[in-house]
Write a protein that holds these residues in place. Structure first.
Motif, short mmCIF file in Angstrom:
data_model
loop_
_atom_site.label_atom_id
_atom_site.label_comp_id
_atom_site.label_asym_id
_atom_site.label_seq_id
_atom_site.Cartn_x
_atom_site.Cartn_y
_atom_site.Cartn_z
N GLN A 120 71.15 62.90 13.83
CA GLN A 120 72.26 63.44 14.64
C GLN A 120 71.77 64.57 15.55
N PRO A 123 74.79 69.86 19.64
CA PRO A 123 75.69 69.85 20.81
C PRO A 123 75.05 70.42 22.07
N ASN A 158 74.82 68.68 25.61
CA ASN A 158 74.26 67.39 25.19
C ASN A 158 75.38 66.36 25.28
N GLU A 160 75.60 63.45 24.40
CA GLU A 160 75.72 62.49 23.30
C GLU A 160 76.58 63.02 22.15
N VAL A 161 76.98 64.29 22.23
CA VAL A 161 77.73 64.92 21.15
C VAL A 161 79.14 65.23 21.62
N ASP A 162 80.07 65.23 20.67
CA ASP A 162 81.46 65.59 20.97
C ASP A 162 81.48 66.90 21.77
N PHE A 560 81.20 68.91 12.06
CA PHE A 560 80.05 68.46 12.83
C PHE A 560 79.46 67.19 12.24
#
Length: 607
Positions: A120, A123, A158, A160-162, A560
């Motif tokens: 993972q 952020p 980022n 790709e992150v919420d 997260f």
């Protein structure tokens, strides 16, 4: 002896009962644990602390999460998250993971466990670069070097992150620089503080902001402790700043702008009146100039006529100076007619001068009134500089200053020649009166000749006539000289007035342009007044909007590690880059082996 036996008997009895007691206790304990594991636990809230280890240039290396659960009721608890490794930080209870679910038995109270994450992403993307004397270098190349170093830290979202973390979290980036190796430390956007022998540098990155942070210094033997980056929700309520004083100042400014606008309006009215007055002055000056030209031209004709009269009087005087017997009645009659003609021409000239005097007086009165209507306030150089510093249009101010200077110059010129203007009026009156008086004398003389002819008193009358003509001729010469001087003065005044009239024309043009410029200035101050009248309210709205942008007090934390986790109280991030250390290469001493003997080599074979 009996006492010893009794004690031994009790001891044996206890030994016989102890196994059954232990079995019963063990049975009860096992039964209690089974009861706890079979019931469902309740979690009131959960905190997550995400720890990440980054390389010296910001690449992600390792992430683990410390989960803190507030267990309200003991029992079996299920938490969610995809972990590569689990560690119970509270007790020895086993943690079971199936897919994305972690199941364990937790007692009431705080329960801590750690989970490592392999895939993972964070952020934020963090990038750290290093330059030495302007040249980019890797951390390994830079370690131990001397020179001027620049450390650039870039933070960005980022994708790709919420985005909820990037939009609501505040980053604090901290560096600790050893003052024994760093000098002349500069951090344009950072806050510097002393921390023992180190200089602590802290940057703050607001939510939804991407930053490029810079630290530069002179370094000797470069080394760097890891860069600390912490991220916490900007959930504190931000009190609106007290801007009442600033708003009050802006209200004063808008009031001042309104006063300036009103003042420019009054200036526009004054300049309009000035321009109207100058236009009248221009008209009066043109009429006066035309009148002066007529006076100057008439003066030339007047001099010619006066010269003819003078010559006629001279001739008449010479003729009368002869023998009276030579004069016959026909000559006397011609003399009478000549005197009456001269008297008539002098009266006509006197009447023309009276008309000229009247017209001159009218033009001069208009000129004098217009010139006196021009204001002549004393404006200091300081006041002029204040006008230039008032943000008024410089072109309009230049026109205003030029017009002011031209007006003062016109008034000064007029004041200098006013005495000559006044003298013209009185001189015209004197000349007109003198001519009228001479005409009267000539008529009287003509009447005397007529009377003498009728009464035959020629001898006595002729003597009187001869004397009168002689006196008249002598006096007229003086009059004619004064008239010539007057005509010269009028001609010079007419020529000089051309320059004054040209200046008045320029003044009229300047005041016309000034009126247009001040009108445009008034329009501009009106627009400025309209544009700034609501600045105080706009300031309040902008401040409220800005505070609303940074006020994240209504933010609801989310997990997260998994969106399935509920009752999230807080999620924090703690990131740290690798330290850069310089290790001096170790010197390896070569040990020379001593040559072995025969027995030593023989023994070596059996080892």
């Amino acid at each position: 002896m009996r006492r010893i036996k009794k004690i031994l008997f009790v001891f044996v009895a206890i030994l016989l009962l102890l196994p059954s007691f232990l079995v019963t206790a063990a049975t009860n304990t096992s039964k209690s644990e089974d009861d706890v594991s079979s019931q469902e636990g309740t979690v009131s809230s959960k905190d997550e602390v995400v720890y990440a280890k980054l390389s010296a240039t910001g690449e992600r290396q390792e992430i683990y999460v410390v989960n803190i659960l507030d267990v309200e009721k003991e029992g079996t608890v299920i938490d969610f998250g995809r972990y590569s490794n689990l560690k119970n930080l509270t007790d020895l209870a086993e943690l079971n993971q199936q897919n994305d679910a972690v199941e364990f038995t937790a007692p009431k109270g705080k329960f801590y466990y750690q989970g490592n994450i392999d895939e993972q992403p964070l952020p934020w993307d963090v990038s750290v670069s290093y330059l030495l004397d302007g040249k980019e270098m890797t951390p390994e190349e830079l370690a131990g070097k001397d020179g001027h170093v620049q450390i650039r830290i870039k933070t960005s979202a980022n994708e790709e992150v919420d985005p909820v973390f990037f939009q609501n979290y505040l980053l604090q980036v901290s560096l600790s620089l050893d003052l024994e190796i760093y000098r002349n430390i500069v951090a344009p956007d950072g806050m510097l503080a002393n921390a023992g022998k180190n200089k602590q540098i802290t940057f703050t990155v607001m939510p939804e902001k991407e930053e490029d942070l810079l630290v530069e210094a002179d370094v000797q033997g470069f080394e760097l402790e890891g860069i600390d980056i912490s991220a916490v929700p900007s959930s504190m309520a931000i009190d609106s700043p007290d801007i009442d004083e600033m708003v009050g100042d802006m209200e004063s400014l808008t009031d001042a702008i309104e006063e300036v606008h009103n003042g420019v309006g009054e200036l526009e009215s004054g300049v309009s009146e000035l321009n109207s007055g100058v236009k009248e002055l221009r008209t009066g000056s043109a009429e006066y100039q035309e009148g002066m030209k007529i006076v100057s031209a008439s003066s030339s004709e007047l001099i010619g006529a006066s010269k003819q009269i003078d010559e006629a009087l001279v001739s008449l005087n010479q003729a009368l100076s002869g023998n009276s017997e030579e004069m016959n009645l026909g000559g006397l009659n011609e003399l009478q007619d000549g005197l009456l003609q001269i008297a008539g021409r002098l009266k006509e000239t006197s009447t023309g001068l009276s008309t000229l005097k009247k017209n001159y007086a009218t033009s001069y009165q208009a000129l004098d009134g217009a010139m006196n209507a021009i204001p002549a306030p004393e404006i200091s150089e300081t006041q002029i500089q204040e006008l230039y510093g008032s943000n008024a249009d410089p072109n309009v101010l230049n026109q205003l200053i030029d017009t002011y200077s031209a007006a003062l110059q016109a008034k000064g010129t007029y004041s200098a020649v006013k005495a000559a203007f006044d003298a013209v009026n009185s001189t015209l009156e004197q000349v007109s009166g003198g001519l009228l008086e001479i005409a009267t004398h000539l008529e009287t003389m003509a009447e005397g000749i007529s009377s003498s002819l009728e009464n035959n008193e020629m001898t006595d009358s002729f003597a009187l006539l001869q004397k009168g003509i002689s006196d008249l001729s002598t006096n007229y010469k003086e009059f004619h000289s004064g008239l010539v001087g007057y005509a010269g003065g009028v001609s010079q005044l007419s020529s000089s007035y051309d320059m004054l009239d040209s200046g008045i024309a320029d003044l009229s043009t300047g005041t016309g342009e000034l009126e247009n410029g001040v009108s445009e200035l008034h329009d501009g101050t009106g627009e400025l007044k309209d544009a700034t009248s609501d600045i105080p309210e706009q300031m309040k709205e902008e401040v409220d909007q800005m505070m609303a942008e940074y006020d994240k007090s209504d933010f609801e934390p989310v997990s997260f590690v998994s969106a399935e986790n509920e009752n999230i109280n807080s999620v924090q991030f703690v990131l740290k880059t690798e330290s850069i250390k310089y290790e001096e290469p170790e010197e390896v001493e070569e040990i020379e082996e001593e040559p072995q003997g025969f027995w030593a080599r023989l023994l070596e074979l059996f080892k």
